[in-house]
Design a protein around this motif. Structure first.
Motif, PDB file in Angstrom:
ATOM      1  N   LEU A 138     -51.478  35.867  64.557  1.00 12.13           N
ATOM      2  CA  LEU A 138     -51.874  37.197  65.010  1.00 12.13           C
ATOM      3  C   LEU A 138     -53.076  37.691  64.202  1.00 12.13           C
ATOM      4  O   LEU A 138     -52.980  37.841  62.979  1.00 12.13           O
ATOM      5  CB  LEU A 138     -50.702  38.174  64.864  1.00 12.13           C
ATOM      6  N   ARG A 139     -54.166  37.948  64.885  1.00 14.20           N
ATOM      7  CA  ARG A 139     -55.372  38.405  64.198  1.00 14.20           C
ATOM      8  C   ARG A 139     -55.715  39.858  64.524  1.00 14.20           C
ATOM      9  O   ARG A 139     -56.374  40.507  63.724  1.00 14.20           O
ATOM     10  CB  ARG A 139     -56.558  37.520  64.573  1.00 14.20           C
ATOM     11  N   TYR A 140     -55.309  40.315  65.688  1.00 14.57           N
ATOM     12  CA  TYR A 140     -55.678  41.674  66.096  1.00 14.57           C
ATOM     13  C   TYR A 140     -54.469  42.372  66.703  1.00 14.57           C
ATOM     14  O   TYR A 140     -53.590  41.748  67.294  1.00 14.57           O
ATOM     15  CB  TYR A 140     -56.806  41.654  67.144  1.00 14.57           C
ATOM     16  N   LYS A 141     -54.452  43.685  66.546  1.00  7.62           N
ATOM     17  CA  LYS A 141     -53.545  44.556  67.287  1.00  7.62           C
ATOM     18  C   LYS A 141     -54.398  45.507  68.111  1.00  7.62           C
ATOM     19  O   LYS A 141     -55.347  46.096  67.576  1.00  7.62           O
ATOM     20  CB  LYS A 141     -52.629  45.337  66.341  1.00  7.62           C
ATOM     21  N   ILE A 142     -54.033  45.639  69.360  1.00 10.88           N
ATOM     22  CA  ILE A 142     -54.813  46.495  70.265  1.00 10.88           C
ATOM     23  C   ILE A 142     -53.914  47.642  70.717  1.00 10.88           C
ATOM     24  O   ILE A 142     -52.864  47.415  71.328  1.00 10.88           O
ATOM     25  CB  ILE A 142     -55.322  45.697  71.478  1.00 10.88           C
ATOM     26  N   PHE A 143     -54.336  48.866  70.421  1.00 13.75           N
ATOM     27  CA  PHE A 143     -53.578  50.061  70.790  1.00 13.75           C
ATOM     28  C   PHE A 143     -54.283  50.722  71.982  1.00 13.75           C
ATOM     29  O   PHE A 143     -55.480  51.024  71.910  1.00 13.75           O
ATOM     30  CB  PHE A 143     -53.503  51.033  69.613  1.00 13.75           C
ATOM     31  N   VAL A 144     -53.542  50.923  73.053  1.00 15.06           N
ATOM     32  CA  VAL A 144     -54.084  51.541  74.269  1.00 15.06           C
ATOM     33  C   VAL A 144     -53.365  52.866  74.484  1.00 15.06           C
ATOM     34  O   VAL A 144     -52.157  52.896  74.728  1.00 15.06           O
ATOM     35  CB  VAL A 144     -53.894  50.627  75.501  1.00 15.06           C
ATOM     36  N   LYS A 145     -54.109  53.953  74.364  1.00 15.83           N
ATOM     37  CA  LYS A 145     -53.528  55.287  74.555  1.00 15.83           C
ATOM     38  C   LYS A 145     -54.014  55.844  75.890  1.00 15.83           C
ATOM     39  O   LYS A 145     -55.213  55.967  76.128  1.00 15.83           O
ATOM     40  CB  LYS A 145     -53.964  56.223  73.425  1.00 15.83           C
TER      41      LYS A 145
END
Length: 358
Positions: A104-111
């Motif tokens: 896991l390299r990135y976390k993407i938060f979608v609001k």
């Protein structure tokens, strides 16, 4: 007959309503959709200021034409736009501060918000998943159970103007024929002009033909302007060039003759001038909305499509599109011409029954 034709043509060019319905109204829609082109459907997405803009995920988003990334607003402004539905979502890509926990390299938060268009949100999520899959293929090459082989065959580019222009051309013919004919003959009858015409040696058929010929010439001019603007300004497709243009013009005149029958019916049954607009709208408005003027009749519910497919404007629009884009000729349009002919026979049979000279 020729004198009546010339006088009626002059009257139409001096009539603001005739010019608006025949030229200005359809030209406005053609200009709007022509300038929109293929740029419709862009999804606006806000990018959080804390996002890792050097990441491969961000580069994937930035390279997608379907997305419009908003980076020049403050967090408060983006939050306000999100609540008002001006933004589909606010995306934050966290990558630099993640603990070292491969893969896991990135976390993407979608609001998003309740004001978000669900279709636009689904589009954004689909683009994100596609971008992540592409990034996975680069970072972690792995075998696959299947391979996709693509083949692209040559074809014509279908632009919005190729659908909109025939629809607007058909509607301009319908509205001009119904409103123009209804108001004209009611006015001539009310002012006793028709009665005076009837008292002269001229045959009554030549009176009708003179007015009909003037409408054919006037609408021919309007059709030439509309098709010419679409072709030279927005690249409207004329598959066989000038031959296609001539066939469209002939089809327009045939459609106009059919639609004029509705105008004769309205003028014959109208008791006062104020009753003409609502009666004419009963004929024109459903066809404007349901006959494939702006979008295909296939988008309507199944129970409504049979109603759409009995309207004469549906078949005129379909025939114009098949000639212009698909390259068909008039002799290839048997079903469309047959339905228009049946409508013409029926409506003129009614018009003969209700037509009055005084």
């Amino acid at each position: 007959m020729w004198a009546i034709t010339k006088a009626s043509i002059r009257a139409m060019f001096r009539s603001p309503s005739a010019v608006v319905f025949s030229l200005a109204f359809p030209l406005v829609f053609i200009l709007v959709f022509g300038f929109i082109g293929g740029r419709s459907g862009t999804v606006r997405v806000g990018i959080d200021a804390q996002s890792d803009t050097a990441s491969i995920i961000y580069r994937q988003l930035a390279s997608t034409p379907k997305l419009q990334l908003v980076t020049n607003e403050t967090q408060a402004e983006m939050e306000d736009d999100l609540r008002k539905g001006r933004l589909t979502a606010i995306v934050r890509i966290q990558g630099k501060d993640l603990p070292q926990n491969p893969p896991l390299r990135y976390k993407i938060f979608v609001k998003s918000s309740t004001a978000t268009n669900p279709d636009e949100k689904a589009t954004l999520l689909g683009i994100l998943k596609t971008g992540i899959n592409a990034a996975d293929d680069v970072a972690y090459p792995r075998p696959s159970v299947a391979e996709v082989k693509e083949e692209t065959v040559p074809g014509r580019e279908y632009r919005p103007i190729d659908f909109i222009l025939p629809g607007q051309l058909g509607f301009s013919l319908l509205s001009a024929a119904v409103f123009g004919t209804a108001f004209l003959f009611f006015s001539l009858r009310q002012t006793l002009v028709l009665k005076r015409f009837f008292a002269t040696p001229i045959h009554r058929m030549y009176i009708i033909l003179g007015e009909a010929l003037s409408r054919l010439l006037f609408q021919s001019f309007g059709s030439i302007v509309i098709i010419g603007l679409g072709y030279f300004a927005f690249g409207f497709t004329l598959v066989n060039g000038f031959v296609t243009f001539l066939e469209m013009l002939i089809l327009c005149l045939f459609g106009l003759i059919v639609f004029m029958g509705f105008g004769f019916v309205v003028s014959g049954i109208a008791k006062t001038e104020s009753t003409i607009p609502p009666m004419a709208n009963i004929v024109t408005l459903p066809q404007f909305l349901l006959a494939g003027t702006f979008f295909s009749v296939d988008v309507f519910p199944a129970w409504l499509q049979p109603i759409c497919k009995i309207m004469p404007l549906t078949y005129l629009n379909d025939a114009l599109r098949k000639i212009a884009f698909e390259g068909l000729h008039l002799w290839n349009l048997g079903p469309q011409l047959l339905v228009l002919t049946i409508w013409g026979v029926v409506v003129y049979a009614v018009a003969v029954k209700v037509f009055r000279w005084e």
